[in-house]
Motif scaffolding. Structure first.
Motif, PDB file in Angstrom:
ATOM      1  N   CYS A 111     -34.042  48.558  39.869  1.00 36.26           N
ATOM      2  CA  CYS A 111     -33.027  48.582  38.812  1.00 36.26           C
ATOM      3  C   CYS A 111     -33.355  49.652  37.778  1.00 36.26           C
ATOM      4  N   GLY A 112     -34.639  49.796  37.449  1.00 37.09           N
ATOM      5  CA  GLY A 112     -35.039  50.826  36.490  1.00 37.09           C
ATOM      6  C   GLY A 112     -34.774  52.219  37.009  1.00 37.09           C
ATOM      7  N   TRP A 113     -35.073  52.460  38.281  1.00 39.18           N
ATOM      8  CA  TRP A 113     -34.788  53.770  38.867  1.00 39.18           C
ATOM      9  C   TRP A 113     -33.292  54.065  38.851  1.00 39.18           C
ATOM     10  N   LEU A 114     -32.487  53.047  39.164  1.00 40.30           N
ATOM     11  CA  LEU A 114     -31.037  53.238  39.134  1.00 40.30           C
ATOM     12  C   LEU A 114     -30.567  53.557  37.722  1.00 40.30           C
ATOM     13  N   LEU A 115     -31.120  52.867  36.730  1.00 36.69           N
ATOM     14  CA  LEU A 115     -30.752  53.134  35.343  1.00 36.69           C
ATOM     15  C   LEU A 115     -31.108  54.567  34.948  1.00 36.69           C
ATOM     16  N   VAL A 116     -32.277  55.032  35.348  1.00 33.88           N
ATOM     17  CA  VAL A 116     -32.693  56.395  35.018  1.00 33.88           C
ATOM     18  C   VAL A 116     -31.756  57.414  35.665  1.00 33.88           C
ATOM     19  N   GLU A 117     -31.384  57.175  36.909  1.00 38.97           N
ATOM     20  CA  GLU A 117     -30.475  58.106  37.585  1.00 38.97           C
ATOM     21  C   GLU A 117     -29.124  58.159  36.880  1.00 38.97           C
ATOM     22  N   ILE A 118     -28.641  57.018  36.402  1.00 38.98           N
ATOM     23  CA  ILE A 118     -27.366  56.989  35.684  1.00 38.98           C
ATOM     24  C   ILE A 118     -27.478  57.704  34.347  1.00 38.98           C
ATOM     25  N   LEU A 119     -28.581  57.477  33.631  1.00 44.91           N
ATOM     26  CA  LEU A 119     -28.768  58.101  32.321  1.00 44.91           C
ATOM     27  C   LEU A 119     -28.946  59.609  32.427  1.00 44.91           C
ATOM     28  N   MET A 120     -29.568  60.076  33.509  1.00 48.49           N
ATOM     29  CA  MET A 120     -29.922  61.494  33.617  1.00 48.49           C
ATOM     30  C   MET A 120     -28.998  62.269  34.549  1.00 48.49           C
ATOM     31  N   LYS A 121     -27.886  61.675  34.945  1.00 48.02           N
ATOM     32  CA  LYS A 121     -27.015  62.347  35.913  1.00 48.02           C
ATOM     33  C   LYS A 121     -26.408  63.631  35.360  1.00 48.02           C
ATOM     34  N   LEU A 147     -23.980  47.570  23.833  1.00 47.50           N
ATOM     35  CA  LEU A 147     -24.245  46.136  23.950  1.00 47.50           C
ATOM     36  C   LEU A 147     -23.795  45.603  25.302  1.00 47.50           C
ATOM     37  N   ALA A 148     -22.610  46.031  25.744  1.00 49.05           N
ATOM     38  CA  ALA A 148     -22.106  45.577  27.044  1.00 49.05           C
ATOM     39  C   ALA A 148     -23.002  46.078  28.177  1.00 49.05           C
ATOM     40  N   SER A 149     -23.470  47.318  28.071  1.00 50.89           N
ATOM     41  CA  SER A 149     -24.363  47.866  29.096  1.00 50.89           C
ATOM     42  C   SER A 149     -25.679  47.104  29.128  1.00 50.89           C
ATOM     43  N   PHE A 150     -26.213  46.786  27.943  1.00 48.80           N
ATOM     44  CA  PHE A 150     -27.470  46.036  27.872  1.00 48.80           C
ATOM     45  C   PHE A 150     -27.329  44.661  28.515  1.00 48.80           C
ATOM     46  N   VAL A 151     -26.280  43.941  28.161  1.00 51.88           N
ATOM     47  CA  VAL A 151     -26.070  42.595  28.703  1.00 51.88           C
ATOM     48  C   VAL A 151     -25.871  42.651  30.217  1.00 51.88           C
ATOM     49  N   THR A 152     -25.071  43.616  30.667  1.00 54.61           N
ATOM     50  CA  THR A 152     -24.806  43.728  32.102  1.00 54.61           C
ATOM     51  C   THR A 152     -26.068  44.050  32.882  1.00 54.61           C
ATOM     52  N   PHE A 153     -26.837  45.035  32.400  1.00 55.71           N
ATOM     53  CA  PHE A 153     -28.038  45.457  33.123  1.00 55.71           C
ATOM     54  C   PHE A 153     -29.074  44.346  33.167  1.00 55.71           C
ATOM     55  N   THR A 154     -29.357  43.749  32.021  1.00 57.07           N
ATOM     56  CA  THR A 154     -30.407  42.730  31.977  1.00 57.07           C
ATOM     57  C   THR A 154     -30.000  41.464  32.733  1.00 57.07           C
ATOM     58  N   ALA A 156     -27.651  41.169  35.238  1.00 54.35           N
ATOM     59  CA  ALA A 156     -27.560  41.427  36.676  1.00 54.35           C
ATOM     60  C   ALA A 156     -28.950  41.594  37.285  1.00 54.35           C
ATOM     61  N   GLY A 157     -29.843  42.282  36.580  1.00 52.06           N
ATOM     62  CA  GLY A 157     -31.194  42.464  37.101  1.00 52.06           C
ATOM     63  C   GLY A 157     -31.942  41.153  37.225  1.00 52.06           C
ATOM     64  N   ALA A 158     -31.860  40.315  36.199  1.00 56.86           N
ATOM     65  CA  ALA A 158     -32.548  39.028  36.242  1.00 56.86           C
ATOM     66  C   ALA A 158     -31.981  38.127  37.335  1.00 56.86           C
ATOM     67  N   VAL A 159     -30.665  38.128  37.496  1.00 54.97           N
ATOM     68  CA  VAL A 159     -30.039  37.312  38.549  1.00 54.97           C
ATOM     69  C   VAL A 159     -30.483  37.787  39.925  1.00 54.97           C
ATOM     70  N   LEU A 160     -30.511  39.115  40.131  1.00 57.40           N
ATOM     71  CA  LEU A 160     -30.949  39.648  41.421  1.00 57.40           C
ATOM     72  C   LEU A 160     -32.415  39.315  41.677  1.00 57.40           C
ATOM     73  N   ALA A 161     -33.245  39.382  40.644  1.00 61.29           N
ATOM     74  CA  ALA A 161     -34.656  39.038  40.810  1.00 61.29           C
ATOM     75  C   ALA A 161     -34.816  37.572  41.206  1.00 61.29           C
ATOM     76  N   ARG A 162     -34.083  36.690  40.534  1.00 64.34           N
ATOM     77  CA  ARG A 162     -34.155  35.267  40.878  1.00 64.34           C
ATOM     78  C   ARG A 162     -33.648  35.021  42.308  1.00 64.34           C
ATOM     79  N   PHE A 163     -32.590  35.716  42.676  1.00 62.67           N
ATOM     80  CA  PHE A 163     -32.032  35.552  44.020  1.00 62.67           C
ATOM     81  C   PHE A 163     -33.014  36.052  45.073  1.00 62.67           C
ATOM     82  N   THR A 164     -33.723  37.126  44.765  1.00 65.10           N
ATOM     83  CA  THR A 164     -34.706  37.658  45.699  1.00 65.10           C
ATOM     84  C   THR A 164     -35.843  36.674  45.926  1.00 65.10           C
TER      85      THR A 164
END
Length: 211
Positions: A111-121, A147-154, A156-164
């Motif tokens: 998720c962090g790598w994806l965030l970096v790619e989006i920020l630096m595109k 704020l919306a980006s923060f809530v969405t990223f954190t 979605a990432g936490a949900v995916l981690a729990r699902f994994t």
């Protein structure tokens, strides 16, 4: 605040089984740290600390060297914005989650790598040398978007981690898709750099932001 509310200090002092609130906070915290740190490092790289060096890079710009120059900025954001927060949280995650911490770290890293790619595109500047114009966007809109980006990223990432952690095959498929998205964005960024010259002057937006 999340960790304090979960009484992580009390749990470390007294031991015992971690509460559900503490587990949720430990899984969520790396995503919050990565989001804030990545934005902070990217913003720091845009500040013109050595703007007098601007003309040197203008005179020496070469197409074959552009990708390496810009990749250094992406590597810095990736190292300080994703790797460092994960290393900071890894010991606590191991204490709370045990071996499950490995899965959480892997998902957070993707998720962090994806965030970096989006920020630096759209990154096209040499760090610390280009002009910088702050406040180019409508402030309330910027705050709401952030704020919306923060809530969405954190979230979605936490949900995916729990699902994994459940070990469901779908979770591994989602992680594979996430990894493929990172590779696709990276390839697009590198191809774009081959044809896009370096940016040395920050530009005001062309559209007018209505009040």
């Amino acid at each position: 605040n999340s960790l304090v509310a979960a009484d992580v200090a009390g749990w470390l002092a007294n031991g015992g089984e971690a509460s559900a609130t503490l587990v949720a906070s430990v899984i969520w915290a790396p995503f919050a740290l990565m989001f804030v740190a990545s934005l902070a490092v990217r913003m720091a790289l845009a500040v013109p600390i050595e703007q007098r060096a601007n003309w040197v890079f203008r005179m020496t710009e070469q197409d074959e060297a552009r990708a390496d120059q810009l990749e250094a900025a992406v590597h810095t954001v990736r190292r300080l914005g994703t790797t460092s927060p994960l290393l900071l949280m890894a010991p606590l995650e191991w204490l709370v989650l045990g071996r499950d911490a490995i899965g959480v770290v892997v998902v957070a890293l993707l998720c962090g790598w994806l965030l970096v790619e989006i920020l630096m595109k759209d990154w096209a500047r040499i760090p610390f040398t280009c002009s910088y114009i702050p406040g180019k966007g409508f402030v309330p809109q910027t705050i709401l978007t952030g704020l919306a980006s923060f809530v969405t990223f954190t979230t979605a990432g936490a949900v995916l981690a729990r699902f994994t952690l459940t070990g469901h095959p779908v979770s591994f498929a989602l992680n594979a898709i996430l990894f493929a998205a990172v590779l696709a964005l990276r390839r697009h960024r590198l191809n774009r750099w081959k044809d896009t010259p370096l940016a040395f002057e920050d530009q005001l937006p062309t559209e007018v932001n209505p009040l």
